[in-house]
Design a protein around this motif. Structure first.
Motif, PDB file in Angstrom:
ATOM      1  N   VAL A 197       0.854  -1.176   0.000  1.00 34.38           N
ATOM      2  CA  VAL A 197       0.000   0.000   0.000  1.00 34.38           C
ATOM      3  C   VAL A 197       0.892   1.229   0.000  1.00 34.38           C
ATOM      4  O   VAL A 197       1.813   1.333   0.793  1.00 34.38           O
ATOM      5  N   MET A 198       0.618   2.150  -0.918  1.00 29.60           N
ATOM      6  CA  MET A 198       1.391   3.387  -0.975  1.00 29.60           C
ATOM      7  C   MET A 198       0.771   4.412  -0.041  1.00 29.60           C
ATOM      8  O   MET A 198      -0.443   4.461   0.123  1.00 29.60           O
ATOM      9  N   THR A 199       1.605   5.205   0.577  1.00 24.85           N
ATOM     10  CA  THR A 199       1.118   6.295   1.415  1.00 24.85           C
ATOM     11  C   THR A 199       1.652   7.606   0.869  1.00 24.85           C
ATOM     12  O   THR A 199       2.659   7.637   0.171  1.00 24.85           O
ATOM     13  N   HIS A 200       0.960   8.655   1.189  1.00 22.59           N
ATOM     14  CA  HIS A 200       1.368   9.986   0.754  1.00 22.59           C
ATOM     15  C   HIS A 200       1.312  10.923   1.950  1.00 22.59           C
ATOM     16  O   HIS A 200       0.471  10.770   2.830  1.00 22.59           O
ATOM     17  N   SER A 201       2.190  11.882   1.948  1.00 25.75           N
ATOM     18  CA  SER A 201       2.182  12.900   2.997  1.00 25.75           C
ATOM     19  C   SER A 201       1.828  14.240   2.379  1.00 25.75           C
ATOM     20  O   SER A 201       2.233  14.547   1.265  1.00 25.75           O
ATOM     21  N   PHE A 202       1.072  15.006   3.087  1.00 27.75           N
ATOM     22  CA  PHE A 202       0.748  16.352   2.648  1.00 27.75           C
ATOM     23  C   PHE A 202       0.433  17.169   3.884  1.00 27.75           C
ATOM     24  O   PHE A 202       0.145  16.635   4.944  1.00 27.75           O
ATOM     25  N   LYS A 203       0.493  18.456   3.752  1.00 28.52           N
ATOM     26  CA  LYS A 203       0.265  19.340   4.884  1.00 28.52           C
ATOM     27  C   LYS A 203      -1.074  20.047   4.740  1.00 28.52           C
ATOM     28  O   LYS A 203      -1.429  20.509   3.670  1.00 28.52           O
ATOM     29  N   LEU A 204      -1.785  20.093   5.844  1.00 23.31           N
ATOM     30  CA  LEU A 204      -3.030  20.849   5.915  1.00 23.31           C
ATOM     31  C   LEU A 204      -2.801  22.038   6.840  1.00 23.31           C
ATOM     32  O   LEU A 204      -2.068  21.929   7.827  1.00 23.31           O
ATOM     33  N   ILE A 205      -3.438  23.153   6.535  1.00 21.72           N
ATOM     34  CA  ILE A 205      -3.397  24.251   7.489  1.00 21.72           C
ATOM     35  C   ILE A 205      -4.314  23.883   8.647  1.00 21.72           C
ATOM     36  O   ILE A 205      -5.131  22.950   8.550  1.00 21.72           O
ATOM     37  N   LYS A 206      -4.190  24.584   9.755  1.00 14.50           N
ATOM     38  CA  LYS A 206      -4.944  24.226  10.963  1.00 14.50           C
ATOM     39  C   LYS A 206      -6.450  24.179  10.717  1.00 14.50           C
ATOM     40  O   LYS A 206      -7.132  23.283  11.205  1.00 14.50           O
ATOM     41  N   ALA A 207      -6.968  25.131   9.957  1.00  9.41           N
ATOM     42  CA  ALA A 207      -8.409  25.159   9.701  1.00  9.41           C
ATOM     43  C   ALA A 207      -8.848  23.936   8.901  1.00  9.41           C
ATOM     44  O   ALA A 207      -9.927  23.374   9.146  1.00  9.41           O
ATOM     45  N   GLU A 208      -8.029  23.502   7.939  1.00  9.77           N
ATOM     46  CA  GLU A 208      -8.361  22.307   7.148  1.00  9.77           C
ATOM     47  C   GLU A 208      -8.304  21.056   8.012  1.00  9.77           C
ATOM     48  O   GLU A 208      -9.172  20.180   7.917  1.00  9.77           O
ATOM     49  N   ASP A 209      -7.297  20.979   8.870  1.00  9.29           N
ATOM     50  CA  ASP A 209      -7.177  19.835   9.770  1.00  9.29           C
ATOM     51  C   ASP A 209      -8.379  19.768  10.707  1.00  9.29           C
ATOM     52  O   ASP A 209      -8.948  18.696  10.927  1.00  9.29           O
TER      53      ASP A 209
ATOM     54  N   ALA B 261     -18.354  13.696  12.673  1.00 10.59           N
ATOM     55  CA  ALA B 261     -19.768  13.766  12.288  1.00 10.59           C
ATOM     56  C   ALA B 261     -20.206  12.533  11.504  1.00 10.59           C
ATOM     57  O   ALA B 261     -21.355  12.098  11.614  1.00 10.59           O
ATOM     58  N   THR B 262     -19.293  11.977  10.710  1.00 15.11           N
ATOM     59  CA  THR B 262     -19.653  10.847   9.857  1.00 15.11           C
ATOM     60  C   THR B 262     -19.275   9.495  10.447  1.00 15.11           C
ATOM     61  O   THR B 262     -19.753   8.465   9.983  1.00 15.11           O
ATOM     62  N   GLY B 263     -18.396   9.498  11.436  1.00 14.78           N
ATOM     63  CA  GLY B 263     -17.921   8.239  12.003  1.00 14.78           C
ATOM     64  C   GLY B 263     -16.875   7.562  11.132  1.00 14.78           C
ATOM     65  O   GLY B 263     -16.572   6.391  11.322  1.00 14.78           O
ATOM     66  N   LEU B 264     -16.325   8.300  10.177  1.00 10.61           N
ATOM     67  CA  LEU B 264     -15.295   7.756   9.294  1.00 10.61           C
ATOM     68  C   LEU B 264     -13.908   8.068   9.847  1.00 10.61           C
ATOM     69  O   LEU B 264     -13.751   8.949  10.692  1.00 10.61           O
ATOM     70  N   THR B 265     -12.921   7.352   9.353  1.00 13.10           N
ATOM     71  CA  THR B 265     -11.538   7.687   9.685  1.00 13.10           C
ATOM     72  C   THR B 265     -11.128   8.908   8.875  1.00 13.10           C
ATOM     73  O   THR B 265     -11.780   9.262   7.885  1.00 13.10           O
ATOM     74  N   LEU B 266     -10.044   9.541   9.278  1.00 15.59           N
ATOM     75  CA  LEU B 266      -9.551  10.701   8.544  1.00 15.59           C
ATOM     76  C   LEU B 266      -9.236  10.334   7.094  1.00 15.59           C
ATOM     77  O   LEU B 266      -9.602  11.059   6.164  1.00 15.59           O
ATOM     78  N   SER B 267      -8.579   9.190   6.899  1.00 13.74           N
ATOM     79  CA  SER B 267      -8.232   8.790   5.533  1.00 13.74           C
ATOM     80  C   SER B 267      -9.477   8.473   4.715  1.00 13.74           C
ATOM     81  O   SER B 267      -9.526   8.754   3.517  1.00 13.74           O
ATOM     82  N   ASP B 268     -10.504   7.919   5.356  1.00 14.55           N
ATOM     83  CA  ASP B 268     -11.744   7.633   4.624  1.00 14.55           C
ATOM     84  C   ASP B 268     -12.469   8.914   4.218  1.00 14.55           C
ATOM     85  O   ASP B 268     -13.048   8.988   3.134  1.00 14.55           O
ATOM     86  N   VAL B 269     -12.435   9.938   5.072  1.00 18.36           N
ATOM     87  CA  VAL B 269     -13.038  11.220   4.708  1.00 18.36           C
ATOM     88  C   VAL B 269     -12.340  11.772   3.470  1.00 18.36           C
ATOM     89  O   VAL B 269     -12.994  12.210   2.509  1.00 18.36           O
ATOM     90  N   LEU B 270     -11.007  11.735   3.460  1.00 20.17           N
ATOM     91  CA  LEU B 270     -10.259  12.211   2.300  1.00 20.17           C
ATOM     92  C   LEU B 270     -10.557  11.373   1.066  1.00 20.17           C
ATOM     93  O   LEU B 270     -10.720  11.893  -0.032  1.00 20.17           O
ATOM     94  N   ARG B 271     -10.649  10.063   1.250  1.00 25.59           N
ATOM     95  CA  ARG B 271     -10.914   9.155   0.137  1.00 25.59           C
ATOM     96  C   ARG B 271     -12.289   9.415  -0.473  1.00 25.59           C
ATOM     97  O   ARG B 271     -12.437   9.486  -1.699  1.00 25.59           O
TER      98      ARG B 271
END
Length: 75
Positions: free
Chosen positions: A4-16, A25-35
């Motif tokens: 599995v490949m992973t990627h790194s990226f930076k979010l500003i505080k408001a995006e995080d 709110a959705t009960g999803l993981t952070l990676s699932d929300v992005l996906r």
């Protein structure tokens, strides 16, 4: 199971903060929300086939993970 490949990226505080709020709110993981956001954006841009292919590979990956965990539980 394939790597599995992973990627790194930076979010500003408001995006995080927004990412975490949506995850709560959705009960999803952070990676699932992005996906999910990635898939929705791809479909909105007319890349439905590519999004479907990526989702299919995600399901295949999760199925492989489940098989590994079931073998571990049996041992």
């Amino acid at each position: 199971m394939r790597a599995v490949m992973t990627h790194s990226f930076k979010l500003i505080k408001a995006e995080d903060a927004l990412l975490r709020e949506v995850a709560r709110a959705t009960g999803l993981t952070l990676s699932d929300v992005l996906r999910v956001g990635l898939y929705r954006l791809a479909c909105a841009e007319g890349l439905v086939e590519s999004a479907a292919r990526a989702m299919s590979e995600r399901v295949e990956h999760l199925s492989g993970c489940r098989s590994v965990w079931e073998r571990i539980e049996r041992d």
